[in-house]
Scaffold this motif. Structure first.
Motif: not given
Lengths: 170, 658, 292
Positions: A50-54, A75-80
């Motif tokens: 998730p930390k690398h995904a869009d 929650h662990q995905m960075p926006g956007p």
């Protein structure tokens, strides 16, 4: 389109999460990732993190346990970031709709941008849905769809709080 | 009298030791030790400020010193025999007894029967090498002793000791400092031998300090191994006195075995140069045992049961350095001989084997011990090949290893008292519990393996120096690569940290934090000014032997003619990165924090480390380091390292036999 | 020594530094794009456009800054700066051994970054990266020594001007370097610590798992510098002519692309054995030639 929006649209990295049920849609997502469709043409990479995904592709009926995981991953995905719900189970719970251990639909747990119906959804439809989700990354989409977590049958054991949106940062 | 710094350096620790032993009050002890530390540093600086000179003290308190040393020497050996008897350890009795017999033969028989055994050589020579060693012993040693004061209080509280044994502890610790200073000043081999045995003795007393069964066993092992070396030393002395009439280090080292034209010593009477190979080899053997080279490495790793100041002082920065000091002194004599190459190979092999073994160790102090053995091996290897660059490398490593390793031991001792273990696996999260100690430990570890710090620059010089020695090359290359492995594993473990809004510096006793900070500052400043350090301490030694320094320092850097090391750009980059720390701490808000990825199963109070497993149980994640004990464990390494090491020592017999 | 460099190149070291810092990412990014395109073509796919890496980088930099702790990003800066420093050192013709040590420092920074968080994936990745470091570091040092024995200097600017191409005297070292290049670039079969680019994954994303958004972008940038550094090092083997150097670098580049495509991942123990026998063995044999 701006410089940054272009880059975002041209480089959507995806992760896939299967929340339960028959795995049919999950298989179709893998099919879409094979060299036959060659998603890397569009800059799409499968990251599995998730930390690398869009974009998150979610398949399956959302069991409570998987819902908890789903919320953490989101929650662990960075926006956007964008979410694509794939298959009828992910849309509404499908044939499992009234089961005691389900949140019927991904949008009961996290905001969803694109709904891809089907049982199972075809790879072409999945790709089309992913491309539609790029609007969110480009900042062109409206507010995401969130269905309020209404109390449902089988949810009386204190589980409602766990899956209701808005509590996700607890 | 210009000899006051020498008297101060040797006698002040001895006097303080006796004072600390007699007056058993803590305050008096602290005061005495602090005064002694100041005195030692003053004397070391005073010596460093002067050129080389020689000095022969005639008498102390009316007693002729030669006689005094003979008496003390015999008494010491007699006491060691008694220790062997009371502990029922045959090897100790035998080795000490043989030395006693040998020494008696030397002192009473040979001295009486042969005329002019003592040529007019000064008893003490204070040249730049001695000054360098003295600076290390008095500077680093004093700081370690200061650290020992609060450490031992805490240590006894931990041990729940009924009666304090600190007076005894400081007696031997300080006696040891005096002996070391005496050792590096001595030119007379008999004096050198006395101080050599004195370090063996104090080392034994300090290893067995707690009196525990393990401590006694390891102390006895250290004793017999060092006594074996001592025996070789005595045999070398007898041989030299009988056949070559040499009792001075300078004369011995000045005798060129390979007919080197730069020789400047006194020609021994009626001896052929090849005859000297035997005593030379014996002295090297003595140095190998004291420097814990394979196959004698077990005494040093076993000595880690001693309280940490002992490890810091004896087994990293000073006592083991006595051994490499001796080899560096002898090096001019065997340069270019087969013996020299063999010494280099033995050292190089130890460098590689010890670095390899360190990878498999989970006990912090044992990692430090193996790293010490490895660095000693590298220094010996450099002394063995003994080119201008190799000698420069050896000296730089001696200086920087002493500072960094003493600092590391102090850090590990503090950590051990902070978290009650020295197991590397348990040191996770240290950054939060003890931020200051962790940061200083990181500086120390970095300085052992990475540029732009001194030890690495020494290794760089060592690699460039060993390019022309194909037998040594593979060991140096492999050893330096493996060094990075075990340090980074350990470093990674202590740097692991979860998000905390605030980090609070831990409270440490003043003397502990002071000694840590001073040593850490010394590491950084000395590495930054490595050119000046080299010019002042190492270059005169190299120039004295070769006429050229081998390494030049054009612009605050080191250049060898084949390569150049420029530390300042790397320092600049490190400073740049460090500047990002405050920015990072102020910029990262709690809202930016996400727990680590645990497949979305993060759970509980610590979502970063605990996760929901089957049936919604909450479990903690644990990730251990790779130790690969099947390959890098002591047992697996020893299976091939012992035969090779013993084989190399046996080869040496063939080389040195007359 | 800087003065001699100026004489060698005829330009000021400041300009060399600036040009390196600016040009290397452009070259590195483009090469990464070509790498991905070639891999795709080898797999009978169309593949992304060759400027795809730049899209990725801009996107990563535009993402939300999330982190696991406050210190994570320090290691990224250290990794990037030291990587740039080793490349600049190479371009300025400095001591090869010193460059390798700075390069090792850069790798260690990344390893520590992986260790700095409590993620099991990231830490297993770091452990494996240490094993990779252990595998390639001795070969790199042996390579520097081999080059010294062939040219009589550790200075890159003297190596370049030393006459014969190094390939004549160091063919086996070149082969060993090709092996460790694959290890260092973390390409299959040695993509153990983290799998770069493409759709490969290993222990999630190995030691990069916990880096996201801009910090991942910085690591990506460091990877480009690293690629240029490693290829330039390969070019050193035929540094007497510009085209020769480019050819040597191109051969290495194509070699790792093909190897990456046709091979499957091995375990770290296998990697260590392979690199230490084949890599070290080849380099050592070549160095023995030079002594003879």
């Amino acid at each position: 389109m701006g410089f940054i929006s272009t880059a975002r649209v041209k480089s959507p990295w995806i992760m896939h999460f299967e929340t339960g049920s028959c795995n049919g849609c999950a298989i179709e997502v893998f099919a879409a990732l094979t060299p036959v469709y060659d998603l890397e043409r569009f800059g799409i990479l499968n990251t599995g993190n998730p930390k690398h995904a869009d974009i998150m592709l979610v398949t399956g009926c959302v069991s409570f346990r998987a819902g908890r995981v789903l919320r953490n991953l989101y929650h662990q995905m960075p926006g956007p970031k964008a979410v694509v719900a794939i298959g009828v189970c992910a849309l509404t719970g499908g044939i499992f709709h009234d089961c005691y251990n389900l949140a019927p639909g991904v949008d009961k747990v996290i905001p969803v941008d694109v709904y891809v119906p089907g049982c199972a959804a075809r790879p072409e439809a999945i790709i089309a849905g992913t491309v539609m989700a790029l609007d969110r990354l480009a900042g062109k989409a409206g507010p995401p769809n969130i269905a309020p977590g209404e109390p449902r049958r089988g949810l009386e054991e204190g589980r409602v709080v766990e899956i209701a949106p808005g509590n996700s940062d607890k | 009298m210009d000899a006051w710094p020498i008297a101060l350096a040797i006698l002040l620790p001895v006097a303080t030791a006796l004072l600390a032993y007699i007056f058993r009050i803590r305050a008096a002890r602290v005061l005495a030790v602090v005064v002694m530390a100041a005195g030692l540093m003053v004397s070391a600086l005073a010596l460093a400020g002067r050129g080389s000179f020689t000095y022969t003290p005639e008498s102390v308190l009316g007693l002729p010193i030669d006689t005094l040393i003979t008496i003390l020497d015999l008494a010491l050996l007699g006491y060691l025999v008694w220790i062997g008897l009371s502990m029922r350890r045959l090897s100790v009795v035998l080795l000490a007894g043989l030395q006693l017999a040998g020494l008696g033969y030397l002192e009473f028989w040979l001295r009486g029967s042969t005329p002019a055994v003592l040529p007019a050589e000064p008893a003490m020579v204070i040249d730049r090498l001695a000054v360098t060693m003295n600076l290390i012993i008095s500077g680093v040693g004093s700081l370690v002793v200061l650290f020992a004061l609060p450490y031992m209080d805490e240590f006894e509280r931990r041990q729940k000791a009924m009666k304090t044994r600190q007076p005894r502890f400081f007696l031997f610790l300080l006696l040891f400092l005096g002996a070391m200073n005496g050792l590096v000043f001595s030119n007379n081999l008999l004096w050198l031998y006395f101080f050599w045995e004195a370090t063996t003795f104090s080392s034994f007393m300090l290893i067995t300090h707690t009196g525990a069964r393990e401590a006694l066993a390891n102390g006895l092992r250290a004793l017999w191994m060092n006594l074996l070396g001592g025996l070789a030393f005595v045999l070398a002395l007898i041989f030299l006195a009988r056949n070559a009439h040499i009792v001075s280090l300078r004369a011995l080292a000045g005798w060129p075995l390979a007919g080197w034209p730069g020789w400047r010593g006194l020609p021994p009477i009626g001896s052929s140069p090849d005859l000297l190979l035997l005593p030379m080899g014996l002295l090297c053997f003595a140095a190998f045992t004291k420097a814990a080279q394979f196959p004698f490495q077990t005494w040093l790793t076993g000595a880690m049961v001693a309280p940490t100041p002992v490890s810091a002082l004896l087994h990293s920065s000073t006592m083991v350095k006595a051994a490499v000091y001796l080899i560096i002194r002898l090096a001019p004599a065997f340069r270019g001989t087969t013996l020299g190459i063999l010494v280099a190979v033995i050292g190089g092999f130890t460098f590689m084997a010890a670095s390899t073994t360190a990878i498999g160790q989970a006990n912090g102090k044992r990692v430090l011990a193996y790293s010490t053995i490895a660095n000693l091996g590298l220094i010996i290897a450099m002394a063995g090949i003994n080119t201008p660059q190799a000698l420069s490398a050896a000296l730089l490593i001696i200086i920087f290893h002493a500072i960094s390793k003493a600092l590391l031991f102090i850090c590990v001792g503090t950590i051990e008292h902070g978290i009650r273990t020295r197991d590397i696996e348990e040191m996770e999260g240290l950054f939060y519990k003890m931020p200051m100690t962790t940061i200083i430990t990181v500086v120390a570890m970095t300085s052992m393996m990475l540029p732009p710090f001194g030890v690495l620059i020494g290794k760089w010089l060592a690699i460039e120096a060993s390019v022309r020695f194909p037998l040594l090359l593979p060991f140096v290359v492999l050893g330096s690569a493996l060094t990075v492995v075990f340090w980074s594993k350990w470093l990674g473990r202590i740097l692991t940290v979860s998000y905390h809004r605030k980090f609070r510096l831990e409270k440490l006793p003043l003397l502990i934090s002071a000694s840590m900070l001073v040593l850490a500052a010394a590491v950084v400043v000395a590495s930054f000014g490595i050119a000046s350090v080299f010019d002042f301490l190492a270059a005169p030694v190299v120039r004295g032997q070769f006429g050229i320094a081998g390494v030049v320092t054009p612009r605050a850097d080191l250049a060898t003619g084949m390569g150049e090391f420029i530390p300042w750009p790397i320092f600049l980059l490190i400073v740049l990165v460090l500047l990002a720390i405050p920015i990072s701490f102020s910029r990262v808000k709690p809202a930016d924090i996400r727990p680590p990825y645990l497949c979305g199963e993060n759970a509980g109070e610590k979502p970063g480390t605990s996760f929901y497993s089957a049936r919604d149980e909450i479990n903690l994640t644990r990730t251990g380091n790779y130790y690969v004990t099947g390959v890098f464990g002591e047992a697996s390494i020893n299976r091939w390292a012992y035969p090779i090491a013993v084989g190399l020592l046996l080869l040496m017999i063939g080389v040195i036999k007359p | 020594m800087i003065g001699r460099t100026i004489a060698t190149y005829g330009i000021s070291p400041l300009w060399v530094t600036l040009a390196t810092v600016v040009a290397a990412p452009a070259i590195g990014g483009l090469l990464t794009g070509i790498d991905r395109k070639l891999t795709a073509r080898l797999q009978n796919r169309v593949g992304p456009p060759i400027w795809q890496p730049f899209h990725d980088l801009v996107k990563l930099w535009s993402k939300e800054r999330i982190t696991v702790n406050q210190v994570q990003l320090l290691y990224v800066y250290a990794h990037l700066f030291l990587m740039i420093a080793s490349l600049v050192g190479l371009m300025l013709g400095q001591d090869l051994l010193m460059i390798f040590f700075i390069f090792a420092f850069s790798s260690v920074s990344l390893i520590l970054g992986g260790f700095s968080v409590r993620s099991p994936y990231s830490r297993i990745g770091s452990q494996r990266e240490i094993m990779q470091l252990m595998a390639y570091e001795p070969v790199l040092v042996l390579m520097a020594i081999g080059i010294y024995l062939a040219t009589g200097s550790f200075f890159v600017h003297e190596i370049i001007t030393s006459g014969n191409p190094l390939l004549y005297s160091l063919p086996l070292v070149f082969a060993a370097y090709a092996v460790i290049l694959v290890v260092k670039l973390r390409k299959s079969p040695f993509d153990l610590s983290t799998a770069v680019h493409h759709v490969h994954q290993e222990v999630v994303k190995g030691l990069l798992t916990e880096y996201s958004g801009p910090y991942l972008g910085l690591i990506e940038l460091a990877n480009w510098y690293e690629l240029v550094f490693l290829l330039a090092l390969g070019g050193l083997f035929w540094a007497t002519s510009l085209w020769g150097a480019l050819l040597a670098a191109a051969v290495l580049f194509l070699f790792q692309v093909v190897v990456d495509t046709v091979s499957a991942r091995v375990t770290w123990a296998w990697m260590l054995k392979f690199v230490w026998t084949v890599g070290l063995g080849l380099a050592a044999i070549n160095i023995v030639w030079l002594y003879m």
